[in-house]
Design a protein around this motif. Structure first.
Motif, PDB file in Angstrom:
ATOM      1  N   LEU A 170       0.830  -1.205   0.000  1.00  0.00           N
ATOM      2  CA  LEU A 170       0.000   0.000   0.000  1.00  0.00           C
ATOM      3  C   LEU A 170       0.866   1.258   0.000  1.00  0.00           C
ATOM      4  CD1 LEU A 170      -2.796   1.293   0.121  1.00  0.00           C
ATOM      5  CD2 LEU A 170      -2.706   1.081   2.606  1.00  0.00           C
ATOM      6  N   ASN A 171       1.941   1.242   0.765  1.00  0.00           N
ATOM      7  CA  ASN A 171       2.849   2.400   0.776  1.00  0.00           C
ATOM      8  C   ASN A 171       3.397   2.685  -0.621  1.00  0.00           C
ATOM      9  OD1 ASN A 171       3.154   3.623   3.437  1.00  0.00           O
ATOM     10  ND2 ASN A 171       3.897   1.631   4.114  1.00  0.00           N
ATOM     11  N   PHE A 172       3.789   1.632  -1.315  1.00  0.00           N
ATOM     12  CA  PHE A 172       4.320   1.817  -2.669  1.00  0.00           C
ATOM     13  C   PHE A 172       3.220   2.278  -3.618  1.00  0.00           C
ATOM     14  CE2 PHE A 172       5.739   0.264  -6.883  1.00  0.00           C
ATOM     15  CZ  PHE A 172       6.908   1.014  -6.970  1.00  0.00           C
ATOM     16  N   GLU A 173       2.015   1.760  -3.438  1.00  0.00           N
ATOM     17  CA  GLU A 173       0.886   2.172  -4.275  1.00  0.00           C
ATOM     18  C   GLU A 173       0.583   3.663  -4.071  1.00  0.00           C
ATOM     19  OE1 GLU A 173      -3.922   1.313  -4.453  1.00  0.00           O
ATOM     20  OE2 GLU A 173      -2.585  -0.333  -3.882  1.00  0.00           O
ATOM     21  N   ILE A 174       0.666   4.110  -2.816  1.00  0.00           N
ATOM     22  CA  ILE A 174       0.444   5.532  -2.518  1.00  0.00           C
ATOM     23  C   ILE A 174       1.536   6.387  -3.160  1.00  0.00           C
ATOM     24  CG2 ILE A 174       0.426   7.257  -0.658  1.00  0.00           C
ATOM     25  CD1 ILE A 174      -0.872   5.101   1.116  1.00  0.00           C
ATOM     26  N   TYR A 175       2.769   5.898  -3.073  1.00  0.00           N
ATOM     27  CA  TYR A 175       3.890   6.630  -3.687  1.00  0.00           C
ATOM     28  C   TYR A 175       3.684   6.786  -5.190  1.00  0.00           C
ATOM     29  CZ  TYR A 175       8.501   7.362  -5.727  1.00  0.00           C
ATOM     30  OH  TYR A 175       9.548   7.844  -6.486  1.00  0.00           O
TER      31      TYR A 175
END
Length: 265
Positions: A170-175
């Motif tokens: 999710l963190n990478f998706e947000i980035y």
């Protein structure tokens, strides 16, 4: 006469024999019941379930049999199999809590995450219900596009299931989403998403970049409002941007034209 006496004695003997059989049967059941209780207390629930089942409806044997079978599956983490047994024994020992836990699990595995979360939350601190509830809430938040809530809940879920893996993803998706918004000049949304990432992916630097672009965008919008004759709108923007370029001075100048006392702001 002797025949009558013999028949009476025979009848008496048969009655005594029957009473002995009945009392011995009760004694055997009592002994078996106590042994089953001892096995249950030792934690051998599979054996206890079998022992209680043999006793039929004697005292609480049926309840113990169902509860023991439920515990057997429960300790194997086969909550779906355990659920119906605890449903039968909700008023016995921890039957109600264990039923709720198993029912929540069944809802979770069917991806009814919102409902599962409610059942887990109702259990308070029982077992690892808080972590499970947080995981289900995170899944709901992701589906709703609420990144901030999802990040918080996955973190609360800790090591439950694949929460850590999903949190990283999710963190990478947000980035990636924030980067795309930055490229599309959607600076406000980009800034908000980058701030969710903390120090991951150099997000702090990207957040500052997005904020600078956003402020520049707002500065130009205020200047256009002046050209359009909307001095109040321009003043509001410059006043909110104090600290950026000469926004404070511009706000003061517009305030003087509008008769606004800067000290009262």
């Amino acid at each position: 006469m002797r025949n009558k006496m013999t028949l009476k004695r025979l009848a008496a003997l048969l009655l005594v024999g029957l009473l002995v059989l009945l009392t011995s049967g009760c004694g055997n059941k009592e002994s078996a019941y106590n042994k089953a209780l001892a096995v249950f207390a030792e934690g051998d629930y599979a054996q206890a379930a079998t022992a209680f089942a043999r006793l039929g409806d004697y005292l609480q044997a049926e309840t113990y049999a169902a509860y023991s079978q439920g515990l057997t599956y429960y300790n194997q983490c086969d909550y779906a199999a355990a659920e119906p047994y605890f449903e039968q024994t909700r008023g016995f020992m921890y039957g109600n809590q264990r039923y709720s836990f198993c029912h929540a699990y069944v809802l979770e595995t069917s991806e009814s995450f919102a409902e599962a979360a409610e059942w887990y939350l109702a259990l308070g601190e029982f077992e690892d219900a808080p972590s499970r509830a947080a995981y289900c809430q995170a899944r709901v938040a992701v589906e709703a596009g609420d990144y901030e809530a999802a990040l918080v809940k996955y973190a609360e879920a800790g090591g439950y299931r694949d929460a850590e893996e999903r949190l990283d993803k999710l963190n990478f998706e947000i980035y990636e989403r924030a980067s795309a918004l930055l490229d599309a000049r959607e600076y406000e949304q980009a800034f908000l998403l980058f701030t969710l990432l903390g120090d991951r992916y150099n997000a702090g630097e990207y957040a500052r970049t997005a904020k600078n672009y956003l402020q520049e965008q707002e500065y130009l919008r205020a200047e256009q409002l002046i050209k359009d004759g909307d001095l109040q709108g321009a003043y509001d923007i410059f006043h909110a941007m104090e600290g950026f370029r000469d926004a404070a001075t511009r706000a003061e100048e517009l305030g003087a034209q509008l008769g606004i006392d800067g000290t009262a702001q």
